[in-house]
Design an enzyme around this catalytic site. Sequence first.
Site, PDB file in Angstrom:
ATOM      1  N   THR A  30      -3.040 -12.721  28.320  1.00  0.00           N
ATOM      2  CA  THR A  30      -3.760 -13.867  28.890  1.00  0.00           C
ATOM      3  C   THR A  30      -3.590 -13.847  30.413  1.00  0.00           C
ATOM      4  O   THR A  30      -2.925 -12.974  30.959  1.00  0.00           O
ATOM      5  CB  THR A  30      -3.161 -15.180  28.349  1.00  0.00           C
ATOM      6  OG1 THR A  30      -1.792 -15.226  28.783  1.00  0.00           O
ATOM      7  CG2 THR A  30      -3.205 -15.235  26.826  1.00  0.00           C
ATOM      8  N   ASP A  88      -5.209 -30.023  31.879  1.00  0.00           N
ATOM      9  CA  ASP A  88      -4.890 -28.819  32.652  1.00  0.00           C
ATOM     10  C   ASP A  88      -5.039 -29.159  34.138  1.00  0.00           C
ATOM     11  O   ASP A  88      -5.555 -30.221  34.494  1.00  0.00           O
ATOM     12  CB  ASP A  88      -5.844 -27.678  32.270  1.00  0.00           C
ATOM     13  CG  ASP A  88      -5.210 -26.293  32.444  1.00  0.00           C
ATOM     14  OD1 ASP A  88      -4.937 -25.620  31.428  1.00  0.00           O
ATOM     15  OD2 ASP A  88      -4.985 -25.886  33.609  1.00  0.00           O
ATOM     16  N   LYS A 111      12.607 -21.273  28.430  1.00  0.00           N
ATOM     17  CA  LYS A 111      12.102 -21.304  27.053  1.00  0.00           C
ATOM     18  C   LYS A 111      13.238 -21.536  26.060  1.00  0.00           C
ATOM     19  O   LYS A 111      13.033 -22.143  25.006  1.00  0.00           O
ATOM     20  CB  LYS A 111      11.331 -20.014  26.750  1.00  0.00           C
ATOM     21  CG  LYS A 111      10.030 -19.909  27.541  1.00  0.00           C
ATOM     22  CD  LYS A 111       9.084 -21.075  27.248  1.00  0.00           C
ATOM     23  CE  LYS A 111       7.738 -20.911  27.903  1.00  0.00           C
ATOM     24  NZ  LYS A 111       6.768 -21.951  27.517  1.00  0.00           N
ATOM     25  N   TYR A 162      12.667 -17.374  33.282  1.00  0.00           N
ATOM     26  CA  TYR A 162      11.665 -17.791  32.289  1.00  0.00           C
ATOM     27  C   TYR A 162      12.333 -17.962  30.924  1.00  0.00           C
ATOM     28  O   TYR A 162      12.146 -18.979  30.255  1.00  0.00           O
ATOM     29  CB  TYR A 162      10.552 -16.740  32.220  1.00  0.00           C
ATOM     30  CG  TYR A 162       9.522 -17.022  31.149  1.00  0.00           C
ATOM     31  CD1 TYR A 162       8.577 -18.031  31.316  1.00  0.00           C
ATOM     32  CD2 TYR A 162       9.493 -16.296  29.966  1.00  0.00           C
ATOM     33  CE1 TYR A 162       7.635 -18.304  30.339  1.00  0.00           C
ATOM     34  CE2 TYR A 162       8.552 -16.554  28.983  1.00  0.00           C
ATOM     35  CZ  TYR A 162       7.626 -17.559  29.174  1.00  0.00           C
ATOM     36  OH  TYR A 162       6.701 -17.832  28.196  1.00  0.00           O
ATOM     37  N   ASP A 211      -1.182 -32.379  35.873  1.00  0.00           N
ATOM     38  CA  ASP A 211      -0.104 -31.457  36.237  1.00  0.00           C
ATOM     39  C   ASP A 211       1.106 -31.898  35.424  1.00  0.00           C
ATOM     40  O   ASP A 211       1.655 -32.983  35.658  1.00  0.00           O
ATOM     41  CB  ASP A 211       0.159 -31.555  37.749  1.00  0.00           C
ATOM     42  CG  ASP A 211       1.322 -30.675  38.183  1.00  0.00           C
ATOM     43  OD1 ASP A 211       2.097 -30.207  37.322  1.00  0.00           O
ATOM     44  OD2 ASP A 211       1.470 -30.467  39.400  1.00  0.00           O
ATOM     45  N   VAL A 212       1.524 -31.061  34.473  1.00  0.00           N
ATOM     46  CA  VAL A 212       2.579 -31.495  33.546  1.00  0.00           C
ATOM     47  C   VAL A 212       3.929 -31.697  34.231  1.00  0.00           C
ATOM     48  O   VAL A 212       4.827 -32.290  33.636  1.00  0.00           O
ATOM     49  CB  VAL A 212       2.748 -30.523  32.350  1.00  0.00           C
ATOM     50  CG1 VAL A 212       1.504 -30.496  31.485  1.00  0.00           C
ATOM     51  CG2 VAL A 212       3.158 -29.130  32.805  1.00  0.00           C
TER      52      VAL A 212
HETATM   53  N1  NAD Z   1       1.032 -14.768  27.550  1.00  0.00           N
HETATM   54  C1  NAD Z   1       2.269 -14.426  27.186  1.00  0.00           C
HETATM   55  O1  NAD Z   1       2.672 -13.255  27.247  1.00  0.00           O
HETATM   56  C2  NAD Z   1       3.205 -15.463  26.640  1.00  0.00           C
HETATM   57  C3  NAD Z   1       4.306 -15.056  25.887  1.00  0.00           C
HETATM   58  C4  NAD Z   1       5.166 -16.008  25.369  1.00  0.00           C
HETATM   59  C5  NAD Z   1       4.937 -17.354  25.592  1.00  0.00           C
HETATM   60  N2  NAD Z   1       3.859 -17.717  26.351  1.00  0.00           N
HETATM   61  C6  NAD Z   1       3.663 -19.147  26.565  1.00  0.00           C
HETATM   62  O2  NAD Z   1       2.401 -19.513  26.036  1.00  0.00           O
HETATM   63  C7  NAD Z   1       1.947 -20.699  26.715  1.00  0.00           C
HETATM   64  C8  NAD Z   1       0.495 -20.512  27.103  1.00  0.00           C
HETATM   65  O3  NAD Z   1       0.413 -19.416  27.990  1.00  0.00           O
HETATM   66  P1  NAD Z   1      -0.894 -18.503  28.079  1.00  0.00           P
HETATM   67  O4  NAD Z   1      -0.467 -17.132  27.764  1.00  0.00           O
HETATM   68  O5  NAD Z   1      -2.006 -19.135  27.338  1.00  0.00           O
HETATM   69  O6  NAD Z   1      -1.116 -18.585  29.661  1.00  0.00           O
HETATM   70  P2  NAD Z   1      -2.409 -18.938  30.518  1.00  0.00           P
HETATM   71  O7  NAD Z   1      -1.984 -18.683  31.916  1.00  0.00           O
HETATM   72  O8  NAD Z   1      -3.600 -18.231  29.989  1.00  0.00           O
HETATM   73  O9  NAD Z   1      -2.605 -20.492  30.265  1.00  0.00           O
HETATM   74  C9  NAD Z   1      -1.734 -21.448  30.832  1.00  0.00           C
HETATM   75  C10 NAD Z   1      -2.517 -22.678  31.229  1.00  0.00           C
HETATM   76  O10 NAD Z   1      -1.610 -23.613  31.782  1.00  0.00           O
HETATM   77  C11 NAD Z   1      -2.228 -24.189  32.935  1.00  0.00           C
HETATM   78  N3  NAD Z   1      -1.186 -24.698  33.833  1.00  0.00           N
HETATM   79  C12 NAD Z   1      -0.335 -23.987  34.623  1.00  0.00           C
HETATM   80  N4  NAD Z   1       0.478 -24.821  35.291  1.00  0.00           N
HETATM   81  C13 NAD Z   1       0.136 -26.079  34.903  1.00  0.00           C
HETATM   82  C14 NAD Z   1       0.621 -27.363  35.234  1.00  0.00           C
HETATM   83  N5  NAD Z   1       1.619 -27.547  36.117  1.00  0.00           N
HETATM   84  N6  NAD Z   1       0.065 -28.439  34.615  1.00  0.00           N
HETATM   85  C15 NAD Z   1      -0.964 -28.278  33.743  1.00  0.00           C
HETATM   86  N7  NAD Z   1      -1.475 -27.087  33.408  1.00  0.00           N
HETATM   87  C16 NAD Z   1      -0.927 -26.000  33.979  1.00  0.00           C
HETATM   88  C17 NAD Z   1      -3.050 -23.064  33.537  1.00  0.00           C
HETATM   89  O11 NAD Z   1      -4.063 -23.573  34.392  1.00  0.00           O
HETATM   90  C18 NAD Z   1      -3.584 -22.402  32.279  1.00  0.00           C
HETATM   91  O12 NAD Z   1      -4.805 -22.992  31.873  1.00  0.00           O
HETATM   92  C19 NAD Z   1       2.906 -20.898  27.893  1.00  0.00           C
HETATM   93  O13 NAD Z   1       3.865 -21.887  27.551  1.00  0.00           O
HETATM   94  C20 NAD Z   1       3.606 -19.560  28.016  1.00  0.00           C
HETATM   95  O14 NAD Z   1       4.894 -19.691  28.572  1.00  0.00           O
HETATM   96  C21 NAD Z   1       2.985 -16.818  26.871  1.00  0.00           C
END
Ligand code: NAD
Length: 264
Positions: free
Chosen positions: A199, A39, A168, A164, A65-66
């Site tokens: 989240t 992360d 996806k 977004y 950083d991905v």
């Molecule tokens: N929460 C939602 O509503 C939702 C819905 C559909 C899909 N998603 C997907 O679920 C996945 C997880 O999201 P989440 O809800 O746990 O969000 P979150 O924000 O709680 O967690 C995301 C994590 O990614 C890290 N991050 C951000 N940019 C980064 C980078 N460049 N390199 C490395 N780490 C990085 C952040 O620090 C965080 O720890 C994501 O792919 C998101 O698109 C989320």
Amino acid sequence: MIEGLLKGKSVVITGAASGVGRAAAELFAQHGARLICADIAMDLVEETLVAVKAIGGEARAVRCDVSKKSEVVAAVAAAVEAYGRLDVIYNNVGIPSPKTEQGMMAKLTDTTDEQIQKLYAVNVNGVIYGCQAAIEQFRIQGGGGVIVNTASVAGLIGWGGVLYGSTKGAVVNLTRTLAIEASGEGIRVNSVCPAGMATRFITGDRGPLPDAALAGMAKAYPLGRVIDPLDTAKAALFLASDLSSNITGVNLPVDGGLSAGKPL
Ligand SMILES: NC(=O)c1ccc[n+]([C@@H]2O[C@H](COP(=O)([O-])OP(=O)(O)OC[C@H]3O[C@@H](n4cnc5c(N)ncnc54)[C@H](O)[C@@H]3O)[C@@H](O)[C@H]2O)c1
């Protein structure tokens, strides 16, 4: 209760500091995985390590950083250094569509080039780099290996921000096409497609959503429940484990029925 689904497996989870990634880290560790928690939020990822270690799990944190290929390659190398190999990569990082100053989703026409590039760099390139780095390592090990991506229900239907959703959608079809390409090497590639979860992705630093907002979210889903990060982590566990050993190219909705259609 099935136990030990990832016993002894070396697993990289990106975005492990928060939300789905943290839930997956805890769940995978409960099932015996040895983890690299990657992360950019190192203070939060330390909290993940504490939670994993509290349940007797094994985990190390890596700043990654991905959107930077070299850092994703280094995260995979960290798994090899720590555990001797890589069995699973869970490419889970994703960031939301840009917002307006009022906190609304920005329209496509109001989105800057810089915002577009950042979203694609993280949500699409980040997954591509994770897949590339993992496959290179799987080849060194003689084939086999599992890739799980976090896409979104926004990649399956028109829902959420335009940009977004487009990123996806890219992850969804990358998952399908790579599953075909990598199948000859015994590599499985699947994704989980969650709907809205409360989240940091949605709340930012504002803390938990009020109950009324959660109840509003729940109404959007046929099953009437808000999607929990653990719901998504459980689907990822299934796809990461041998329970799904003959499944590849699948984008599994974790959406309480949202993408199935509208009630009459
Ligand atoms: N929460 C939602 O509503 C939702 C819905 C559909 C899909 N998603 C997907 O679920 C996945 C997880 O999201 P989440 O809800 O746990 O969000 P979150 O924000 O709680 O967690 C995301 C994590 O990614 C890290 N991050 C951000 N940019 C980064 C980078 N460049 N390199 C490395 N780490 C990085 C952040 O620090 C965080 O720890 C994501 O792919 C998101 O698109 C989320």
